[in-house]
Design an enzyme around this catalytic site. Sequence first.
Site, PDB file in Angstrom:
ATOM      1  N   ASN A 134       1.072  -1.324   0.089  1.00 23.09           N
ATOM      2  CA  ASN A 134       0.048  -0.028   0.005  1.00 23.09           C
ATOM      3  C   ASN A 134       0.856   1.174  -0.080  1.00 23.09           C
ATOM      4  O   ASN A 134       1.634   1.690   1.171  1.00 23.09           O
ATOM      5  CB  ASN A 134      -0.893   0.109   1.075  1.00 23.09           C
ATOM      6  N   SER A 141       3.503  -1.864  10.280  1.00 28.37           N
ATOM      7  CA  SER A 141       4.970  -2.081  10.428  1.00 28.37           C
ATOM      8  C   SER A 141       5.596  -3.402   9.946  1.00 28.37           C
ATOM      9  O   SER A 141       6.635  -3.947  10.689  1.00 28.37           O
ATOM     10  CB  SER A 141       5.216  -1.698  11.616  1.00 28.37           C
ATOM     11  N   HIS A 171      -9.632   1.183   5.001  1.00 25.68           N
ATOM     12  CA  HIS A 171      -8.189   1.374   5.698  1.00 25.68           C
ATOM     13  C   HIS A 171      -8.380   2.246   6.946  1.00 25.68           C
ATOM     14  O   HIS A 171      -9.201   3.239   6.978  1.00 25.68           O
ATOM     15  CB  HIS A 171      -7.113   1.828   4.772  1.00 25.68           C
ATOM     16  N   LYS A 223      -0.066   4.156  -0.231  1.00 27.04           N
ATOM     17  CA  LYS A 223      -0.448   5.368   0.355  1.00 27.04           C
ATOM     18  C   LYS A 223      -0.275   6.650  -0.488  1.00 27.04           C
ATOM     19  O   LYS A 223      -0.205   6.255  -1.663  1.00 27.04           O
ATOM     20  CB  LYS A 223      -0.154   5.486   1.526  1.00 27.04           C
ATOM     21  N   GLU A 234      -6.838   4.812   7.735  1.00 26.05           N
ATOM     22  CA  GLU A 234      -6.694   6.215   7.500  1.00 26.05           C
ATOM     23  C   GLU A 234      -7.737   6.902   6.795  1.00 26.05           C
ATOM     24  O   GLU A 234      -8.121   7.709   6.986  1.00 26.05           O
ATOM     25  CB  GLU A 234      -5.492   6.458   6.544  1.00 26.05           C
ATOM     26  N   GLU A 255      -5.244  -4.690  10.884  1.00 28.66           N
ATOM     27  CA  GLU A 255      -4.197  -3.600  10.821  1.00 28.66           C
ATOM     28  C   GLU A 255      -4.460  -2.873  12.173  1.00 28.66           C
ATOM     29  O   GLU A 255      -5.318  -1.927  12.091  1.00 28.66           O
ATOM     30  CB  GLU A 255      -4.276  -2.678   9.688  1.00 28.66           C
ATOM     31  N   GLY A 300       2.713   2.458  10.488  1.00 30.45           N
ATOM     32  CA  GLY A 300       3.726   3.539  10.351  1.00 30.45           C
ATOM     33  C   GLY A 300       4.581   3.835  11.472  1.00 30.45           C
ATOM     34  O   GLY A 300       5.051   4.786  11.714  1.00 30.45           O
TER      35      GLY A 300
HETATM   36  P1  PGA Z   1       2.819   0.421   7.446  1.00 28.95           P
HETATM   37  O1  PGA Z   1       1.418   0.435   6.978  1.00 28.95           O
HETATM   38  O2  PGA Z   1       3.358  -1.041   6.793  1.00 28.95           O
HETATM   39  O3  PGA Z   1       3.665   1.589   7.066  1.00 28.95           O
HETATM   40  O4  PGA Z   1       2.689   0.307   8.951  1.00 28.95           O
HETATM   41  C1  PGA Z   1       0.605  -0.451   6.689  1.00 28.95           C
HETATM   42  C2  PGA Z   1      -0.773  -0.075   6.151  1.00 28.95           C
HETATM   43  O5  PGA Z   1      -1.120   0.969   6.595  1.00 28.95           O
HETATM   44  O6  PGA Z   1      -1.696  -0.579   5.373  1.00 28.95           O
END
Ligand code: PGA
Length: 250
Positions: free
Chosen positions: A9, A211, A95, A11, A97, A166, A172
């Site tokens: 992803n 992460s 997601h 983003k 976000e 998640e 992140g």
């Molecule tokens: P990350 O993000 O691996 O940077 O923690 C995962 C995601 O948001 O899908």
Amino acid sequence: MRQPLVVGNWKMNGSLSLTSELLHSIENGIDDKISSSVGICVPFVYLAAAVTGVSGIKLKIGAQTVSEHVSGAYTGEVSAGMLAELGCHWVLVGHSERRMYFKEGNDVLVLKAIAAQKSNLEPIYCVGETADERKAGDTFKVIESQLAALLNNKEIDLSKVVLAYEPVWAIGTGLTASPEEAQEVHAFIRDLIKQKAGDLADNVQILYGGSMNPSNAESLLQQNDIDGGLIGGASLDAEAFISICQKASI
Ligand code: PGA
């Protein structure tokens, strides 16, 4: 037997030149030893370049969100039909976000998943608790309520949904759920599906995201109910992403 799946992803990152360079490096890195399915979800504006830039066999392209509407006066939105026409295979739905910054709630997210399936896109439906919810001991309650609308909707074909757990506090941040913590939630999710759809639950892929990186991927992916990863930061680095794909293929 569930096939492992690793999806990147990106983003809101990248550029046109990075899209072709990075996808080229990733696709070249997918050799015969990688048995997992592999996907990358790129920003809308790079989708066309992405789908034409890869063979589409080893690496499939996805979008990061989709409209719940089919067409019409929805300025700025992109429909599932448009994504499918372009050659997308996956679309992320829910997601954290999108839930957090764009206030997308469970009801609209289910409509997005239905819209995706109607256009033959495979939704990757994301759930996860915040740090406060985990601290309060509400993890399972939160996951159950995030999944209820999806699991209860008769229009959803559960055999064609990928789920992603998640934990918001792990996204992140460099903090990862321990393999045991993640497995506990994945098993809980599979059990919820089982209650609604019986043995079909055994075929539903449940990805872990938050992460995941080359150092922690193996121990997470060894867990019984963790079928792959949804990878943010590490999917912007071809070597790291390929290394995770290799670990998903063991
Ligand atoms: P990350 O993000 O691996 O940077 O923690 C995962 C995601 O948001 O899908």
